[in-house]
Design a protein around this motif. Structure first.
Motif, PDB file in Angstrom:
ATOM      1  N   LEU A   1       0.819  -1.207   0.000  1.00  0.00           N
ATOM      2  CA  LEU A   1       0.000   0.000   0.000  1.00  0.00           C
ATOM      3  C   LEU A   1       0.858   1.263   0.000  1.00  0.00           C
ATOM      4  CD1 LEU A   1      -2.788  -1.056   2.522  1.00  0.00           C
ATOM      5  CD2 LEU A   1      -3.001  -0.836   0.039  1.00  0.00           C
ATOM      6  N   ALA A   2       1.953   1.248   0.764  1.00  0.00           N
ATOM      7  CA  ALA A   2       2.828   2.429   0.798  1.00  0.00           C
ATOM      8  C   ALA A   2       3.444   2.675  -0.574  1.00  0.00           C
ATOM      9  CB  ALA A   2       3.918   2.235   1.849  1.00  0.00           C
ATOM     10  N   GLY A   3       3.902   1.597  -1.214  1.00  0.00           N
ATOM     11  CA  GLY A   3       4.481   1.739  -2.545  1.00  0.00           C
ATOM     12  C   GLY A   3       3.456   2.210  -3.553  1.00  0.00           C
ATOM     13  N   ALA A   4       2.248   1.628  -3.499  1.00  0.00           N
ATOM     14  CA  ALA A   4       1.194   2.030  -4.430  1.00  0.00           C
ATOM     15  C   ALA A   4       0.831   3.498  -4.241  1.00  0.00           C
ATOM     16  CB  ALA A   4      -0.040   1.145  -4.234  1.00  0.00           C
ATOM     17  N   ALA A   5       0.699   3.926  -2.988  1.00  0.00           N
ATOM     18  CA  ALA A   5       0.332   5.315  -2.714  1.00  0.00           C
ATOM     19  C   ALA A   5       1.408   6.279  -3.208  1.00  0.00           C
ATOM     20  CB  ALA A   5       0.099   5.508  -1.219  1.00  0.00           C
TER      21      ALA A   5
ATOM     22  N   ARG B   1       1.458   6.267  -7.157  1.00  0.00           N
ATOM     23  CA  ARG B   1       0.272   6.893  -7.739  1.00  0.00           C
ATOM     24  C   ARG B   1       0.202   8.385  -7.423  1.00  0.00           C
ATOM     25  NH1 ARG B   1      -3.020   1.391  -6.223  1.00  0.00           N
ATOM     26  NH2 ARG B   1      -2.398   0.295  -8.130  1.00  0.00           N
ATOM     27  N   ALA B   2       0.694   8.789  -6.252  1.00  0.00           N
ATOM     28  CA  ALA B   2       0.761  10.224  -5.957  1.00  0.00           C
ATOM     29  C   ALA B   2       1.739  10.912  -6.907  1.00  0.00           C
ATOM     30  CB  ALA B   2       1.169  10.443  -4.503  1.00  0.00           C
TER      31      ALA B   2
ATOM     32  N   ALA C   1      -4.069   9.490  -3.803  1.00  0.00           N
ATOM     33  CA  ALA C   1      -3.135  10.083  -4.764  1.00  0.00           C
ATOM     34  C   ALA C   1      -3.779  11.237  -5.521  1.00  0.00           C
ATOM     35  CB  ALA C   1      -2.661   9.011  -5.749  1.00  0.00           C
ATOM     36  N   SER C   2      -5.051  11.069  -5.905  1.00  0.00           N
ATOM     37  CA  SER C   2      -5.725  12.147  -6.637  1.00  0.00           C
ATOM     38  C   SER C   2      -5.966  13.363  -5.753  1.00  0.00           C
ATOM     39  CB  SER C   2      -7.057  11.644  -7.198  1.00  0.00           C
ATOM     40  OG  SER C   2      -7.974  11.340  -6.157  1.00  0.00           O
TER      41      SER C   2
ATOM     42  N   ILE D   1       7.801   8.506  -7.210  1.00  0.00           N
ATOM     43  CA  ILE D   1       7.751   7.225  -7.918  1.00  0.00           C
ATOM     44  C   ILE D   1       8.956   6.369  -7.534  1.00  0.00           C
ATOM     45  CG2 ILE D   1       7.863   6.163 -10.213  1.00  0.00           C
ATOM     46  CD1 ILE D   1       6.278   8.612 -11.231  1.00  0.00           C
ATOM     47  N   ALA D   2      10.120   7.020  -7.391  1.00  0.00           N
ATOM     48  CA  ALA D   2      11.325   6.284  -6.990  1.00  0.00           C
ATOM     49  C   ALA D   2      11.177   5.681  -5.596  1.00  0.00           C
ATOM     50  CB  ALA D   2      12.543   7.206  -7.041  1.00  0.00           C
ATOM     51  N   CYS D   3      10.426   6.357  -4.714  1.00  0.00           N
ATOM     52  CA  CYS D   3      10.213   5.827  -3.364  1.00  0.00           C
ATOM     53  C   CYS D   3       9.469   4.490  -3.381  1.00  0.00           C
ATOM     54  CB  CYS D   3       9.418   6.830  -2.523  1.00  0.00           C
ATOM     55  SG  CYS D   3      10.349   8.317  -2.073  1.00  0.00           S
TER      56      CYS D   3
END
Length: 406
Positions: free
Chosen positions: A11-15, A18-19, A145-146, A173-175
């Protein structure tokens, strides 16, 4: 504990990814205008990176499905996407516009990695019985993210300049790279055992996998139905987004107020999915898919009145419909997608939605210029068509291309 950590990492990676993606669009617009001094140049960059995403989805999904370590392939795609954003920034004002747009086009091919490509890996992280809640939490990362991405892009552009917003989007995105790189390679135990027992076979040609992935969407009735409804509904949302500045100007006297309406929508979508995550089995995903279009149609009718209070209510209602609709769509894809083509189903679906959104936005521009209420009421009609298409599928006959999983 391992699975709990894995889900948190997912979830952290996805957030983060996407942010960063949500930041990149406004940041590129601002940077293109600041460096090039032309709205045409800015819009060309955004069009290039968006349109190509619709093309890259199926191919990226097929490559993820064929990869023995899809997480590492996903991480490479994210790294290339972030690098592409930086290259676009560095080329602005230094290279001809055509070359800069070409870089944006190649970068956009990897865009579906941040949406469908990531979500398709969720069954590798959680067991099947926990999928409904995990799916709702994953959908919340889109709403988050939106909400955060565009606001952060605006703040950074104001404080440090538009180029800083582009760099920050690439950094976000790199995070996400460590979370993607360490994604598990397997899913449920039964799927792992099934792969272990299967005799080794020569890989099918990539074109054959692409064709089979398309058939998985078109011939699996619940999947085809949900995909069609979501694409048509996204067309209506594209029309709404295009009308937002004019709606803000008419209802509140300022086009900038339209961005606040989008914030209201994102907040209510996040809240709706938070409730859904607590009780993920309360309403069937198929019911949410079609009923959400009716709620969106009602919200658009309210927006067409131009009354400030009703416009705000419409923005909140849009989020209540849009957030659960996305969660339901993801749940149906997870439920119906053949394991072999899961990533392709997700990335192709994301590409089709991007295409629908872009088409709706293109149609709404001339309509809104002529008459804002007409554009909004047309978008409401599009949502009703989306809902009716669900029931048209339900009345038809047909067989599934793939049997349901036990």
């Amino acid at each position: 504990m391992k699975r709990r950590y894995a889900m948190g990492s997912f979830l952290a990676g996805a957030a983060a990814a996407r942010a960063g993606d949500e930041m990149s669009g406004p940041a590129l617009l601002l940077a293109g205008y600041a460096v090039g001094g032309s709205a045409t140049e800015a819009s060309a960059l955004l069009a290039g990176i968006t349109v190509s995403a619709a093309v890259g989805g199926p191919l990226l999904g097929a490559l993820l499905d064929r990869s023995p370590r899809p997480g590492r392939l996903l991480a490479r795609a994210l790294a290339l996407y972030g690098t592409g954003l930086v290259l676009i920034l560095l080329s602005l004002g230094r290279l001809p516009l055509q070359l800069t747009v070409l870089i944006a086009v190649f970068t956009g091919l990897l865009g579906p990695a941040l949406s469908g490509g990531w979500t398709a890996q969720l069954p590798r992280v959680v067991p099947r019985e926990r999928m409904p809640r995990a799916n709702a939490l994953d959908a919340m990362t889109f709403s988050l993210a939106s909400l955060v991405g565009p606001a952060l892009a605006g703040v950074l552009a104001h404080l440090l300049g538009a180029p800083a917003a582009v760099v920050a989007s690439a950094a976000l995105i790199a995070c996400a790279l460590p979370a993607a790189w360490t994604l598990p390679t397997g899913g449920d135990e039964d799927r792992r055992r099934g792969r272990d027992k299967a005799p080794p076979t020569a890989p099918a040609p990539l074109t054959a996998d692409l064709a089979a992935g398309i058939r998985a969407i078109t011939r699996t009735r619940p999947l085809a139905r949900a995909t069609l409804v979501s694409v048509v509904s996204c067309m209506g949302l594209g029309m709404l987004i295009t009308c937002t500045p004019l709606l803000g100007e008419r209802a509140f006297g300022s086009a900038a107020e339209g961005t606040l309406l989008l914030t209201c929508t994102a907040v209510s979508a996040l809240a709706a999915n938070a409730v859904l995550a607590r009780r993920p089995r309360t309403i069937a995903p198929d019911t949410i898919i079609w009923s959400s279009t009716l709620l969106l149609a009602a919200a658009l009718v309210l927006s067409a009145t131009g009354h400030p209070v009703l416009v705000v209510v419409a923005a909140l209602t849009t989020g209540v419909a849009e957030g659960p609709q996305l969660a339901a769509l993801l749940a149906i894809r997870h439920r119906e997608s053949p394991e072999r083509f899961r990533s392709q189903v997700f990335t192709t679906g994301a590409s089709l939605k991007i295409t629908g959104f872009a088409f709706g936005a293109a149609v709404a521009g001339p309509l809104a210029t002529h008459s804002l209420p007409t554009a909004l009421l047309t978008a409401a009609g599009v949502q009703l068509v989306a809902g009716l298409s669900f029931h048209a599928f339900a009345l038809g006959r047909g067989s599934r291309a793939f049997p349901p999983r036990s």
